[in-house]
Design an enzyme around this catalytic site. Structure first.
Site, PDB file in Angstrom:
ATOM      1  CB  CYS A  17     -12.383  56.604  -2.780  1.00 50.28           C
ATOM      2  SG  CYS A  17     -14.034  57.174  -2.329  1.00 50.28           S
ATOM      3  CG  HIS A  54     -12.067  60.638   1.139  1.00 51.01           C
ATOM      4  ND1 HIS A  54     -10.956  60.535   0.319  1.00 51.01           N
ATOM      5  CD2 HIS A  54     -12.983  59.762   0.635  1.00 51.01           C
ATOM      6  CE1 HIS A  54     -11.196  59.651  -0.632  1.00 51.01           C
ATOM      7  NE2 HIS A  54     -12.418  59.174  -0.460  1.00 51.01           N
TER       8      HIS A  54
END
Length: 400
Positions: A88, A344
């Site tokens: 991420c 996301h």
């Protein structure tokens, strides 16, 4: 000795696509949308870009494993394109590559772009693909909500936090982020929620409820960086510079030993202190003006406030409920809505965070504009509390 990168690189321009369920757009469309805003903001011709870093966290989906998708989508002038992936933290990793290239003198102008197209793959959350045999041994049947619910349990046990108080603080975080995201036309979710909704939502993994979770989305964000000298010749406005870029990766300590108590993110503490040292920050609570943190779950944001030294240990619940991190608080957090409202898309999130800071420093954040921000911190966390990668970037106005 290494001197760091403080004020050696400035951001010439940035761009960000609309995040959301972009059924109408391909990854190339999203890249182009972000890039067109970015290069117009930079005020240069595409031919002046000398190298590019391309971030996509799940390259098996949509983009593939090389730098070709970026080069082809943007018709770049046969320059070097480096494909990066770091969970991420992928978007910040692309930014780090471009910044380091300019800081080293390897090139004068570099591009960083991150993209992810996740809504087409059929999963409600992140696609469940193996990340290697070793990871599969550490993560058998793991889920992100379950892992971060354990973070909540560890934190609550360590500091003796009342279960209801913790849940209220988590709800406050979600309400705050939705209120901010409602003012952002590029956010995926643009609707406010109430504390009652957050408190009474169905549990996903106790104490994490539905409104404590961020979703996934489609999106892209990018930056063009250069030296202060070149930027001064090209732009008349105040320059926004990189103050620090740090990354810390778990080494097995949390997952393999008994000393870690599950109440904090070790890598965040390590990367944050390194970033403060690089930026010359002595008192983060006094010097940091705003933060964009990796709020994959509301408990993550709460614990991160302590890991970043913005709350005293065991006091984040109090600070959150006091409004310290609200839009009008002492250190606004997720002023753009955060992962909670953007979703996301892994490759884009880190650059999206930097984009919001950049808009704030440029005075172009619209209804979200803060008064005279000085330093903005961005925090990405990839993986799980017991095994992860954390990146910290700090930007602010350029100082000679």
């Amino acid at each position: 000795m290494a001197s760091g990168i403080k004020d050696k690189v400035v951001i010439l321009g940035m761009g960000c696509s609309k995040f959301g369920e972009r059924w109408d757009a391909s990854p190339a469309d999203l890249m182009t949308e972000a890039f067109e805003e970015c290069i117009a903001d930079a005020g240069i011709d595409k031919s002046e870009i000398q190298a590019a870093w391309f971030g996509a966290g799940l390259d098996a989906h949509n983009v593939g494993p090389s730098g070709l998708p970026l080069s082809i989508a943007l018709r770049l002038p046969n320059i070097a394109v480096t494909k990066v992936e770091n969970m991420c933290a992928t978007g910040t990793e692309a930014f780090r590559g471009a910044v380091y290239a300019v800081a080293s003198g390897a090139c004068d102008i570099a591009l960083a772009l991150g993209v992810e197209k996740l809504k087409d793959v059929g999963y409600g959350g992140l696609p469940q693909r193996t990340r290697g045999v070793e990871n599969d041994m550490f993560w058998p049947n793991v889920s992100a909500p379950g892992a971060f619910a354990q973070l909540a349990s560890g934190y609550r046990a360590k500091y003796g936090i009342d279960q209801h108080d913790l849940k209220r603080a988590m709800a406050h975080i979600s309400v705050k982020s939705h209120a901010n995201g409602a003012k952002n036309p590029k956010a995926h979710l643009q609707r406010e929620i109430t504390e009652e909704q957050a408190m009474n939502a169905p549990y996903i993994a106790e104490p994490i409820g539905l409104f404590d979770c961020c979703g996934v989305s489609d999106g892209a964000a990018c930056a063009i960086v250069t030296t202060p000298e070149i930027a001064a010749r090209l732009k008349n406005s105040d320059l926004v510079s990189v103050k620090a870029l740090q990354l810390a990766a778990s080494n097995g300590y949390e997952a393999g030993y008994g000393d870690w108590d599950g109440s904090y993110l070790k890598t965040t503490r390590v990367a944050a202190q390194r970033a403060y040292d690089e930026a010359g920050i002595k008192n983060p609570r006094e010097e940091i003006s705003m933060t964009e943190v990796h709020d994959c779950f509301s408990i993550t944001e709460l614990v991160t406030m302590e890991d970043l030294q913005l709350s005293e240990e065991g006091q984040a619940v109090r600070d959150v409920l006091n409004g310290d991190f609200d839009a009008d608080g002492r250190i606004p957090c997720q002023i753009d809505g955060g992962l909670k409202c953007f979703g996301h898309p892994i490759g884009a999130s880190g650059l999206r965070m930097i984009y919001e800071n950049y808009l704030q420093f440029s005075g172009r954040a619209g209804d979200r504009q803060l008064a005279n921000p000085r330093l903005g911190l961005n925090h990405n966390l990839g993986g799980f509390p017991h095994q992860n990668i954390c990146s910290i970037s700090i930007i602010g106005r350029y100082e000679k």
